[in-house]
Structures are given as C-alpha cells and as structure tokens.
Scaffold this active site. Structure first.
Site, PDB file in Angstrom:
ATOM      1  N   LYS A 161       2.398  -9.983 -33.732  1.00 38.49           N
ATOM      2  CA  LYS A 161       3.593 -10.221 -32.921  1.00 38.49           C
ATOM      3  C   LYS A 161       3.721 -11.710 -32.684  1.00 38.49           C
ATOM      4  CE  LYS A 161       3.699  -5.633 -31.159  1.00 38.49           C
ATOM      5  NZ  LYS A 161       2.732  -4.716 -30.675  1.00 38.49           N
ATOM      6  N   TRP A 177       7.935  -9.240 -35.388  1.00 43.50           N
ATOM      7  CA  TRP A 177       6.759  -8.635 -36.010  1.00 43.50           C
ATOM      8  C   TRP A 177       6.543  -9.186 -37.421  1.00 43.50           C
ATOM      9  CZ3 TRP A 177       6.990  -2.655 -34.813  1.00 43.50           C
ATOM     10  CH2 TRP A 177       6.872  -2.476 -33.421  1.00 43.50           C
ATOM     11  N   GLU A 181      -4.090  13.756 -40.544  1.00 45.66           N
ATOM     12  CA  GLU A 181      -3.219  14.590 -39.699  1.00 45.66           C
ATOM     13  C   GLU A 181      -2.070  15.214 -40.478  1.00 45.66           C
ATOM     14  OE1 GLU A 181      -4.502  11.710 -38.918  1.00 45.66           O
ATOM     15  OE2 GLU A 181      -4.913  11.522 -36.772  1.00 45.66           O
ATOM     16  N   THR A 201     -10.682  12.506 -37.822  1.00 53.34           N
ATOM     17  CA  THR A 201     -10.097  11.208 -38.179  1.00 53.34           C
ATOM     18  C   THR A 201     -11.161  10.136 -38.024  1.00 53.34           C
ATOM     19  OG1 THR A 201      -9.390  10.854 -35.930  1.00 53.34           O
ATOM     20  CG2 THR A 201      -7.794  11.848 -37.404  1.00 53.34           C
TER      21      THR A 201
HETATM   22  P1  AMP Z   1      -6.751   8.624 -42.886  1.00 55.30           P
HETATM   23  O1  AMP Z   1      -6.381   9.644 -41.901  1.00 55.30           O
HETATM   24  O2  AMP Z   1      -8.148   8.120 -42.718  1.00 55.30           O
HETATM   25  O3  AMP Z   1      -6.476   9.035 -44.267  1.00 55.30           O
HETATM   26  O4  AMP Z   1      -5.859   7.340 -42.606  1.00 55.30           O
HETATM   27  C1  AMP Z   1      -4.457   7.436 -42.598  1.00 55.30           C
HETATM   28  C2  AMP Z   1      -3.864   6.069 -42.534  1.00 55.30           C
HETATM   29  O5  AMP Z   1      -4.144   5.362 -43.731  1.00 55.30           O
HETATM   30  C3  AMP Z   1      -2.373   6.052 -42.442  1.00 55.30           C
HETATM   31  O6  AMP Z   1      -1.918   6.296 -41.141  1.00 55.30           O
HETATM   32  C4  AMP Z   1      -2.044   4.676 -42.946  1.00 55.30           C
HETATM   33  O7  AMP Z   1      -2.226   3.714 -41.949  1.00 55.30           O
HETATM   34  C5  AMP Z   1      -3.085   4.470 -43.999  1.00 55.30           C
HETATM   35  N1  AMP Z   1      -2.528   4.770 -45.315  1.00 55.30           N
HETATM   36  C6  AMP Z   1      -2.634   5.895 -46.046  1.00 55.30           C
HETATM   37  N2  AMP Z   1      -1.998   5.777 -47.227  1.00 55.30           N
HETATM   38  C7  AMP Z   1      -1.465   4.551 -47.246  1.00 55.30           C
HETATM   39  C8  AMP Z   1      -0.669   3.824 -48.172  1.00 55.30           C
HETATM   40  N3  AMP Z   1      -0.315   4.331 -49.358  1.00 55.30           N
HETATM   41  N4  AMP Z   1      -0.296   2.577 -47.841  1.00 55.30           N
HETATM   42  C9  AMP Z   1      -0.634   2.028 -46.668  1.00 55.30           C
HETATM   43  N5  AMP Z   1      -1.387   2.657 -45.745  1.00 55.30           N
HETATM   44  C10 AMP Z   1      -1.790   3.903 -46.028  1.00 55.30           C
END
Ligand code: AMP
Length: 770
Positions: free
Chosen positions: A438, A443, A329, A184
């Site tokens: 916040k 929120w 994940e 990640t």
């Molecule tokens: P990653 O593991 O780097 O792909 O990041 C995952 C995170 O990206 C998620 O937990 C979200 O916070 C964000 N994310 C992924 N897809 C979207 C989406 N369509 N809209 C908003 N946030 C997203």
C-alpha cells in the site's frame, strides 16, 4: 414437484468402481519409495483398496473416523485413499513439509485414529508419536522386506492387504458424508481443516473433467507431480480414474531429471505441478539438451506462472501450458486460463497475455470482486479487489468451526486474494491481501513485479515485499536470488522492469540474496522474509526515519549480499517518478543505501543445524546438484522452524568479500588464459618474422608453462575464495578458471611427455636449437 430420476448418491468410491469396470486394464505406474518402478492397474487398485477397507474395519475404524496419510504420490497411496473413503471414513492427507509441531497440532485437531505413512516419514512420526494421543495405529506403506524390524506396534501395509478379506461393500451412505480432510497451510493462526464431502469431490471431478478445465481424456497418460497431500493433487487422483487415463505417480523424486525420466519412459502426455517444478524441469532439459517427445499439456498453479516458463514450454518443447488458480478451500480448482472464442481468435502473443492470468471460472464456481466496503467492483481488467468465491465445492465452514463464520451474507468465501477481472471474465491475482503493497493510498501488486523480475535471465527466484516508508507508508523492495555463479547489479534489474510496470511501482531498492524461503506448499514465504527484513531501511526513506540503531551500526548481514553500490538507477531518480496517487509528490533524494541487516534475534545458525533438519523441499528449484527430494528413511522431511530458512552452512556472504572474489576471479581468469595467449603471440611472431627462434622458445616453451603452473595455483586459490565469498554464487567461475589452467598445464605436460610439438613451432622449437 420433485423430479423422478434415480437417487444415485454422488460418492467417490463410484469413481474407482467405474475405472475398474471400464478401464480395469489401464495402468497405474509408480516410482516406489523403495526405488523400483511398480506397475499395477485400476482393477488391481480397486481390489487392493477393498482389502484396505476390510483391514481398516478390522482395526476398529468406523465411518466418520479420520484416517491420515503421510505419503508421496504412489499407487499404494491411492489404494489407501479409496480404501478409507469407501467405508465412509475420512481420508486426511497430511503435508509432510509442515513443521513437526504443526503436524502434531493437525493430527490432534483432526483426532486421527490411524496414520498410513511412507518409510520416509516414519522416523519423524515415531519421534512425535507420544504427542499424538488419538493415533492408535501406524501402517507403513511398504512390504515385509523393507519393513523396519525395530518398530513395535507399526503394521506393514502389504501384510495387512494380503491378510485382509477380498470383498467389501462400499458406499451406502449419504453423499454429503465427509470424504476428505485437508488443512490449509496456516500462514495466519493455526492451520484450519477443509472437510470435503463425497458430493463436493464428485462434483469437482465432473467439473474438472471438462475439456476447458483440466480436460484429461482416456487416451492421456497423466503425471500428477502435485502431491495428493496438497489439495488432493488438484483432483487428479479422482479425474484420472474417472476418465480412464493412465496414471504415473512420481513417488518421492520430483527433481528435473527424475520427472523427465518418467515423462519419457512412460509416455506422459499431461502433467500438473507448481511453477518451481517446471522451472527445475526446464533447467534440466536445457542443461542436458533433453527432449520432450510425448508431453502435450501441463497445468500450472499454486502460484502465478512466470512468462518465461510458458514461453519455454511453448517455444522450445511445443508444450501447451494451462494456468490455473485454486485453493484448498475450493477443492482446489477455481479458475483456469483456457481461451474463450474471442481469445482463441487472437494472435499467439496476445493469447499469451491471457495465459498469464489465472483464468475464468468453470460451471460451479462463482466469483466476485469487492472493495473493503463489500461493494462490487467492475470487471475492467485493472480495478483490484478482494476475490470472493462460492459454489458446491467451496468451503462452507472450517472443521470444528475454527475461524467462526467464514461466508458473507451472500454465501461467498473471501479467498484472501486480491485480483482483477477483465471483460472476458479472466481473473488475475495481483496479490494476497496481506502481501499487497500500500503505497500512497494505492495498491501495488508484489506478485506482478516479482513475476517479471523472475523472468530476468540471471534470476533464479525473485520476491517483492512492502517496506515501511515514512512518506508513502510502504514502498516495494525487490529481493533476487541469482542463478548459481551469476553476478548482477541493481540497475540491470530496474532496467529490466522498466516499461513493464508503472513507474511508481518500481522497487525502491534491489537486494541480492542467497536464499528466498519457500513455505510448506512451495510458495514464497513472505511472512518470513518480512520478518527477516524488519530492520531494513529503504535508501529512499529520509534518513530521519531510519531507526537510529540501523543507521549507526548495521549488524553484519547474514544472508543478503548486496552488490557494490552503483550510481542511482534511472527509475529511482525523483524527477522520473510518475506517482499516480499524487504526481506532485516525489520521493526524497536517495541517501546511501544500507545493507540489509538482520536483527540478532532472527540470525539463523545454519552451522549448528543438524543435517536432517534442513527442509528438503521438493518444489524448490535446483541450485547446484538439484533438490533432495528422495529422502532415505532415516531422514525426516518435517521442517524445524528455526532451520527452515537457514542459509546453507558456512555461508555468510558480505559485500566486501563478494567484491574481492569478483575481482580476484577476473584476474585469475586473465592469468589462466595468459599461457595460451603467449603461445599464440609467439607463433604469430615467428610467422611474421618478428621473433627469432630462441625468442619463440623462451616465450612459448619456457615462460608460458611457468605461467600455466602459476595459474593453476591461482585457480586453486580462486576456488577457496569462492568458498569463502559465497559458494553458490562463485563456484562456477572458480571451477572454470581452475579447469582452464589445469587443461593448459595438462596440455604442456602431455606435449612434453609425448615429445609432441606445435606444428608451426616445430622447426624452431627443437631442443637442439636451444
Ligand atoms: P493453497 O490452499 O495452499 O493451495 O493456497 C491457495 C492460494 O495459493 C491462493 O489463495 C492463492 O493465493 C495462491 N495461488 C494458487 N494458485 C495460484 C495462481 N495460479 N497464481 C497465483 N496465486 C495462486
């Protein structure tokens, strides 16, 4: 009682076996890192991947060993991918956009034994090699002609493939064997490894093939712009061969022009990428009047899709956008916004509101919303809560147990996202838990505000963060990066938000910035923005709360260049605020806003940054010449922390300079059009018998060329002013002024040298008459 069906382990080499058997002739086309377009087929990919497996075995790779790839999306990367997984080794995709130290940390944590690398990343890899003790071999994904001669110990991919024996027995291991490893992005703490199993990848593939999910078909031509190093290219390197779709791999070139070229030349019907890539494509298409002839669907995820992109694709190019959400994940697809029957029956504008949500869960994904006490929250479309997820392709624990126990008592993983669920089961991300603002105990979604602000025609990017407020804890601050050459006022943006968000969500201030930093996976780096803005004081914060140092002597702003102070915007007037938490409470009257000021410690020294230390981030929207995504092998892509967010060299915008440049360019524009105006007036004067011939000659043929000469000088000075005041913001206007002046002067010179005369002026403009 057990079922009596065959025991057929769900292992992913079966996917490429299937592609070879049933779609063997289907093409895989790559823009190679060396430059040319390379064509191959699933049958050839399969054969070469088997050779890769044999080469790996010969180099001592054992099942369970981690083998890394540091590579763009290409056919060779797919061969390495299946070659590694086929023998039960673990394909560890490294994200080259990470800082070098993170990369070393990840390689060491994973104990990678061998790294396949593109030429692009070889220099950085070699530089950091001494810090990667577990790495025994580096294999360069290139041919002997392009193989650097002076790299002892590095192996050439094509030579290895050619020399390896052809057939390899794949599989034969348990379906729960590890297949892939992806870390990640590590916005908090160290990066953590998600270790996919063959089974989880196989199930993810089956689920995403569903027509309400990714829904690709054998007849599709698929362009995964989303990199294999970011959450497995959203599974497309599995699902495309699984259905027999043609694959088009973009290599290192992800800018609008390159993506458009591949879309058209290869007849792409389906593509997937983060919003910034699509923004670049749309910008390119509009600037070049480009056409889209075959593309039908795009999947957008990674961050929320702005409405302007959905509309742009739909209304201008007839392309359907599917919004999707997921994370490393979740393998990564968690939800997608394909309509259910009730939504499909709505009119297009109503449907669009659902397209902007992240969508619904497919079979295999379970979602729930909980509050801070773990109590389930209602699916009413407006109650925010922490989004939790479970399923057979959702992480159970991180590699080597990092972060300890990550599932709750019911086996759900906390995504760190804050979301709503509506009565259709459509999930909408309102924020990352750590980014949510916040305010007065309630929120505010930073994402929602920034998505709307980003839709302003003058905005290139927008970001919203919470800034400390003595009364409300936090209030939103909107940062806007304008399109090149644009100017805007805070009021324009506040007015744009009006009616689209609750009044009490209205940002307390808007600052215009030259740079909104993006992280390694293309998302706005709020952590860095917060760090940069840590001494910023909101204009709505009572003066007593402001740190004395900031009030007394704000340091010169380094990146941010707020506009001249306009009168207070309507939404910021205390009486217009409708505070949900307590409508009786009001924001204090607005003190004079301070310019955003960075503390000395966070000043970045762009001028001193070596050229190759800039982050060439492919997903970043083009500024002027477009992003540099294709890097010559000599340049590293791996980010250096200090320089990652640095403004372009020499850019130190200040409000005073910006004001001066704005005024100067307005005057210069007037000077530039004056000669033409003089000729017009002279011409009209003669026609209306208001001017005699000598007066015409003086005005149109003597004075006007002199003014044209002056205007060229003013235009040149205008460009210099633009350079000093903020090139990104003013270059277009500077250039335009100079172009008009030069064209006018040029017209005179040509007219004189050819003896041509203005038709109406001809009778009166003869030299003889002078
Ligand atoms: P990653 O593991 O780097 O792909 O990041 C995952 C995170 O990206 C998620 O937990 C979200 O916070 C964000 N994310 C992924 N897809 C979207 C989406 N369509 N809209 C908003 N946030 C997203």
């Amino acid at each position: 009682m057990q079922g009596l069906m065959q025991d057929w382990p769900l292992t992913v080499e079966k996917i490429i076996d299937h592609a070879k058997a049933w779609h063997g002739g289907r093409e895989v086309v790559s823009r190679s890192v060396e430059g040319p377009i390379v064509r191959t087929t699933y049958a050839q990919i399969h054969a070469r991947a088997q050779r890769v497996s044999n080469a790996l075995l010969a180099l001592g790779v054992q099942p369970g060993d981690r083998v890394a790839t540091l590579a763009w999306n290409t056919g060779r990367h797919i061969e390495a991918w299946y070659g590694i997984m086929g023998i039960g080794a673990v394909c560890h995709t490294l994200n080259p956009r990470l800082f070098a130290e993170q990369l070393c940390y990840i390689v060491n944590h994973a104990e990678d034994k061998l790294i396949f690398t593109d030429l692009t990343f070889l220099p950085v890899l070699l530089e950091n090699r001494p810090k990667m003790p577990t790495v025994q071999h580096i294999v360069v994904l290139t041919d002997p002609d392009h193989m650097p001669k002076d790299v002892p110990g590095a192996l050439c991919f094509e030579t290895l493939v050619e020399q390896a024996s052809p057939d390899c027995v794949w599989g034969g291991f348990d379906e729960n064997t590890a297949a892939g490893l992806c870390y990640t992005s590590g916005t908090t703490g160290n990066p953590k490894g998600v270790l996919y199993s063959h089974r989880s990848n196989f199930l993810h593939t089956l689920v995403t093939m569903g027509s309400d999910v990714l829904g690709i078909r054998a007849t599709d031509t698929v362009l995964p712009v989303v990199p294999m190093f970011h959450a497995n290219a959203w599974g497309l390197a599995f699902s495309a061969p699984a259905v027999g779709a043609k694959l088009v791999m973009p290599g290192a070139k992800l800018d609008g022009a390159s993506v458009h070229e591949l879309l058209e030349t290869e007849g792409v019907t389906y593509s997937a990428a983060v919003p910034t890539v699509w923004q670049m494509l749309l910008t390119h298409l509009r600037a070049t009047n480009g056409k889209i002839t075959t593309l039908k669907r795009v999947v957008i995820g990674g961050s929320a899709v702005p409405e302007a992109i959905v509309r742009g694709f739909r209304d201008e190019y007839g392309v359907d956008v599917t919004h999707a959400w997921g994370m490393t994940e979740t393998s990564p697809l968690g939800t997608q916004a394909t309509p259910n029957a009730a939504i499909a029956a709505m009119d297009p504008e109503q449907q669009l509101q659902f397209k902007l949500k992240q969508g619904r869960a497919p079979l295999g994904i379970q979602l729930k919303l909980v509050d801070d006490d773990e109590k389930d929250l209602p699916r009413d479309g407006h109650t925010f809560g922490r989004l939790k997820v479970s399923g057979p392709f959702v992480v159970g624990e991180y590699f080597k147990g990092e972060g300890g126990k990550i599932l709750d008592a019911d086996g759900y993983f906390d995504t760190g996202d804050v979301a709503t669920l509506d009565e259709h089961g459509f999930m909408q991300i309102t924020d990352r838990a750590k980014d949510v603002i916040k305010s007065g105990g309630e929120w505010i979604s930073s994402i929602e505000i920034e998505n709307i602000a980003a839709g302003h025609p003058k905005a290139e990017l927008a970001a919203v963060i919470g800034v400390v407020h003595p009364k409300w804890d936090e209030r939103p601050l909107l940062l806007v990066k304008l399109n090149a050459g644009e100017t805007a006022t805070k009021e324009e943006f506040l007015a744009f938000l009006e009616g689209k968000i609750a009044k009490w969500w209205t940002p307390d201030d808007v600052v215009f910035v030259d740079d909104i930093p993006l992280g390694a996976t293309g998302k706005i780096d709020k952590k860095l923005i917060r760090d940069r803005m840590k001494d910023y004081v909101l204009p709505t914060a009572p003066a007593a709360a402001a740190p004395a140092v900031a009030l007394a002597a704000p340091p010169e702003p380094k990146i941010y260049a707020p506009e001249p102070e306009p009168p207070a915007g309507p939404n910021l007037e205390a009486e217009s605020l409708d505070w949900t938490p307590n409508a009786a409470q009001r924001i204090e009257p607005k003190p004079e806003p301070l310019v955003a000021a960075f503390p000395a410690t966070s000043e970045t020294k762009a001028e001193e940054a070596p050229a190759d230390a800039e982050v060439p981030f492919p997903a970043e929207p083009a500024t002027s010449a477009g992003p540099e995504t294709e890097l010559p092998p000599a340049e590293g892509v791996i980010a250096q922390p200090m320089f990652a967010a640095a403004p372009p060299a020499g850019r130190k915008a200040s409000p005073g300079r910006a004001r001066f440049a704005d005024l100067y360019l307005k005057l210069a524009a007037i000077v530039a059009i004056t000669p033409a105006a003089m000729v017009g007036v002279a011409f009209l004067g003669v026609q209306l018998n208001l001017l005699d011939r000598p007066a015409f000659v003086r005005l149109a043929l003597d004075l006007a060329p002199q003014v044209a000469l002056i205007s060229v000088a003013t235009g040149i000075a205008g460009l210099a002013v633009a350079l000093v005041a903020g090139f990104n913001r003013f270059w277009l206007r500077g250039l335009l002024v100079l172009a008009i002046s030069a064209a006018t002067l040029g017209a005179y010179v040509v007219a004189r040298s050819t003896g041509a005369q203005a038709p109406a002026a001809a009778p009166v403009a003869q030299p003889a008459s002078r």
